[in-house]
Write a protein that holds these residues in place. Structure first.
Motif, mmCIF file in Angstrom:
data_model
loop_
_atom_site.group_PDB
_atom_site.id
_atom_site.type_symbol
_atom_site.label_atom_id
_atom_site.label_comp_id
_atom_site.label_asym_id
_atom_site.label_seq_id
_atom_site.Cartn_x
_atom_site.Cartn_y
_atom_site.Cartn_z
ATOM 1 N N VAL A 1 -10.354 40.582 47.833
ATOM 2 C CA VAL A 1 -9.384 39.629 48.132
ATOM 3 C C VAL A 1 -9.719 39.138 49.781
ATOM 4 O O VAL A 1 -9.815 39.895 50.328
ATOM 5 N N THR A 2 -10.040 37.869 49.759
ATOM 6 C CA THR A 2 -9.949 37.353 51.374
ATOM 7 C C THR A 2 -8.842 36.237 51.507
ATOM 8 O O THR A 2 -8.849 35.394 50.615
ATOM 9 N N VAL A 3 -8.151 36.399 52.834
ATOM 10 C CA VAL A 3 -7.077 35.700 52.850
ATOM 11 C C VAL A 3 -7.004 34.885 54.204
ATOM 12 O O VAL A 3 -7.607 35.653 55.054
ATOM 13 N N GLU A 4 -6.683 33.740 54.290
ATOM 14 C CA GLU A 4 -6.665 33.163 55.694
ATOM 15 C C GLU A 4 -5.162 32.559 56.179
ATOM 16 O O GLU A 4 -4.605 32.001 54.994
ATOM 17 N N VAL A 5 -4.695 32.848 57.245
ATOM 18 C CA VAL A 5 -3.568 32.261 57.703
ATOM 19 C C VAL A 5 -3.871 31.465 58.825
ATOM 20 O O VAL A 5 -4.513 31.964 59.729
ATOM 21 N N THR A 6 -3.473 30.059 58.889
ATOM 22 C CA THR A 6 -3.497 29.516 59.850
ATOM 23 C C THR A 6 -2.192 29.637 61.109
ATOM 24 O O THR A 6 -1.103 29.796 60.486
ATOM 25 N N ALA A 7 -2.632 29.613 62.435
ATOM 26 C CA ALA A 7 -1.562 29.618 63.309
ATOM 27 C C ALA A 7 -1.904 28.749 64.535
ATOM 28 O O ALA A 7 -2.960 28.571 64.763
ATOM 29 N N THR A 8 -0.849 28.106 65.032
ATOM 30 C CA THR A 8 -0.766 27.382 66.200
ATOM 31 C C THR A 8 -0.789 28.104 67.502
ATOM 32 O O THR A 8 0.506 28.547 67.582
ATOM 33 N N VAL A 9 -1.804 28.612 67.969
ATOM 34 C CA VAL A 9 -1.762 29.337 69.233
ATOM 35 C C VAL A 9 -1.108 28.787 70.647
ATOM 36 O O VAL A 9 -0.366 29.437 71.057
ATOM 37 N N LEU A 10 -1.749 27.489 70.649
ATOM 38 C CA LEU A 10 -0.986 26.847 71.752
ATOM 39 C C LEU A 10 -1.013 25.304 71.171
ATOM 40 O O LEU A 10 -1.596 25.019 70.173
ATOM 41 N N PRO A 11 0.095 24.541 71.750
ATOM 42 C CA PRO A 11 0.129 23.146 70.987
ATOM 43 C C PRO A 11 -1.238 22.368 71.036
ATOM 44 O O PRO A 11 -2.146 22.498 72.122
ATOM 45 N N GLY A 12 -1.672 21.848 70.074
ATOM 46 C CA GLY A 12 -3.019 21.403 69.690
ATOM 47 C C GLY A 12 -4.100 22.238 69.584
ATOM 48 O O GLY A 12 -5.277 21.813 69.328
ATOM 49 N N LEU A 13 -3.630 23.437 69.642
ATOM 50 C CA LEU A 13 -4.965 24.685 69.264
ATOM 51 C C LEU A 13 -4.381 25.497 68.185
ATOM 52 O O LEU A 13 -3.680 26.378 68.137
#
Length: 117
Positions: A90-102
């Motif tokens: 299984v490969t999973v991806e999680v998105t995160a807002t590191v900095l506003p707009g990034l």
């Protein structure tokens, strides 16, 4: 009584030190968010692989749907799910807002299957 030699040098220095502290704090927070996303992706992948491996006997489609449900419940997105013998990869991806707009994506991978002696 001022002699006229005080031109605000300490104020400028204090402001520069304050800005440096704020920048280091923001950078530290960005690193923390990225690490947290990577950990969340790893946990979601582990749990998804275990859930899917429990259903491998019912077929790869059923196993991957079970993995997808657990991954989604843990805040991730299932990128790939495949069978390797009796192991589920299984490969999973999680998105995160590191900095506003990034926004960045963290990836986690896991393998689960029967115990081998």
């Amino acid at each position: 009584m001022s002699t006229g030699s005080d031109r605000g040098g300490a104020t400028v220095l204090l402001l520069a030190v304050g800005v440096a502290f704020v920048l280091f704090g923001v950078a530290g927070a960005a690193v923390g968010v990225a690490r947290l996303a990577r950990q969340q992706a790893g946990v979601a992948a582990d749990l998804g692989a275990l859930a899917g491996a429990a259903r491998v006997a019912l077929g790869v489609t059923t196993a991957c749907e079970s993995a997808r449900a657990i991954v989604t419940a843990n805040g991730g997105r299932l990128v790939s799910c495949q069978l390797d013998g009796l192991d589920l990869l299984v490969t999973v991806e999680v998105t995160a807002t590191v900095l506003p707009g990034l926004v960045r994506a963290a990836t986690g991978r896991a393998r689960a299957g029967p115990l081998r002696g």
